[in-house]
Design a protein around this motif. Structure first.
Motif, short mmCIF file in Angstrom:
data_model
loop_
_atom_site.label_atom_id
_atom_site.label_comp_id
_atom_site.label_asym_id
_atom_site.label_seq_id
_atom_site.Cartn_x
_atom_site.Cartn_y
_atom_site.Cartn_z
N ILE A 7 31.15 23.87 -17.31
CA ILE A 7 30.30 23.95 -16.12
C ILE A 7 30.06 22.52 -15.66
CG2 ILE A 7 28.01 24.61 -15.29
CD1 ILE A 7 28.10 26.83 -17.53
N ARG A 9 27.77 20.83 -14.61
CA ARG A 9 26.36 20.40 -14.66
C ARG A 9 26.11 20.00 -16.10
NH1 ARG A 9 22.63 24.76 -13.33
NH2 ARG A 9 21.04 23.16 -13.44
N GLU A 44 25.44 29.11 -16.97
CA GLU A 44 24.83 28.70 -15.70
C GLU A 44 23.30 28.77 -15.73
OE1 GLU A 44 25.94 27.33 -12.96
OE2 GLU A 44 28.09 27.53 -13.21
N ASP A 45 22.76 29.72 -16.50
CA ASP A 45 21.31 29.90 -16.53
C ASP A 45 20.64 29.22 -17.73
OD1 ASP A 45 22.32 31.59 -18.48
OD2 ASP A 45 21.12 33.33 -17.88
#
Length: 150
Positions: A7, A9, A44-45
Motif C-alpha cells: 500500500i 501509505r 487500507e484501514d
C-alpha cells in the motif's frame, strides 16, 4: 504464493531518547543506507499509530515508549529499485511521521532480514547519516516535537 502489492501509505518513526539520541538502522538490502523505522500499512484501514507500533516492534523489538503523531506527511517518489513491490503505475508514497521516545539504554533486537546494524546518534549526526531526505528532515524536526511533549 503471490504477495500482495504494498500500500503506498507508510509510516516513518523517529525512535529517540529524552536526550535526543536517535536510533538509526542499516538496511540489509542496501548496505550503507541508514534510516529510521519505516513501513507500509498492512491494510487500507490499519490505523497509522498501530502501523507505527507494529513496524517498530518488527524491525527493532521495541514494544514500549511514548508514541507521538507529528502530523507531518511527506509525499515522495518511490525509488525505482523498490517500485516492483507496488501495483503497476504506482510511483509515489505518502509517509506519515511519528516520534517514539524510549529510555536511554533501550535494547534493540534487529530483524536480520531487514536490517544489519544499529547505532544511536545525536540528532544532528543522525540526520546527516540518513540516505532519505524526508527522514533527515524529520530528524531535524525532533527538538521542536520533543519540546511539545514536555
Amino acid at each position: 504464493m503471490n504477495r500482495p502489492f504494498k500500500i503506498p501509505r507508510s509510516v516513518l518513526v523517529v525512535v529517540h531518547t529524552p536526550a535526543l539520541e536517535v536510533l538509526l538502522i542499516e538496511r540489509a538490502d542496501k548496505p550503507g543506507f541508514w534510516q529510521s523505522v519505516t513501513g507500509s500499512l498492512d491494510a487500507e484501514d490499519e490505523p497509522l499509530d498501530l502501523t507505527a507500533r507494529r513496524e517498530v516492534a518488527e524491525e527493532t523489538g521495541i514494544t514500549g515508549g511514548t508514541l507521538q503523531d507529528w502530523r507531518l506527511e511527506n509525499v515522495y517518489e518511490i525509488y525505482p529499485v523498490w517500485r516492483h513491490r507496488y501495483a503497476p503505475g504506482v510511483t509515489h508514497n505518502t509517509e506519515h511521521v511519528f516520534g517514539l521516545t524510549v529510555p536511554a539504554g533501550t535494547p534493540v533486537r534487529l530483524n536480520p532480514r531487514e536490517h544489519t546494524a544499529q547505532v544511536w546518534l545525536p540528532w544532528r549526526a543522525a540526520a546527516d547519516r540518513c540516505f532519505s531526505p524526508s527522514n533527515a528532515e524529520a530528524i531535524l524536526q525532533l527538538p521542536r516535537f520533543a519540546a511539545e511533549c514536555d
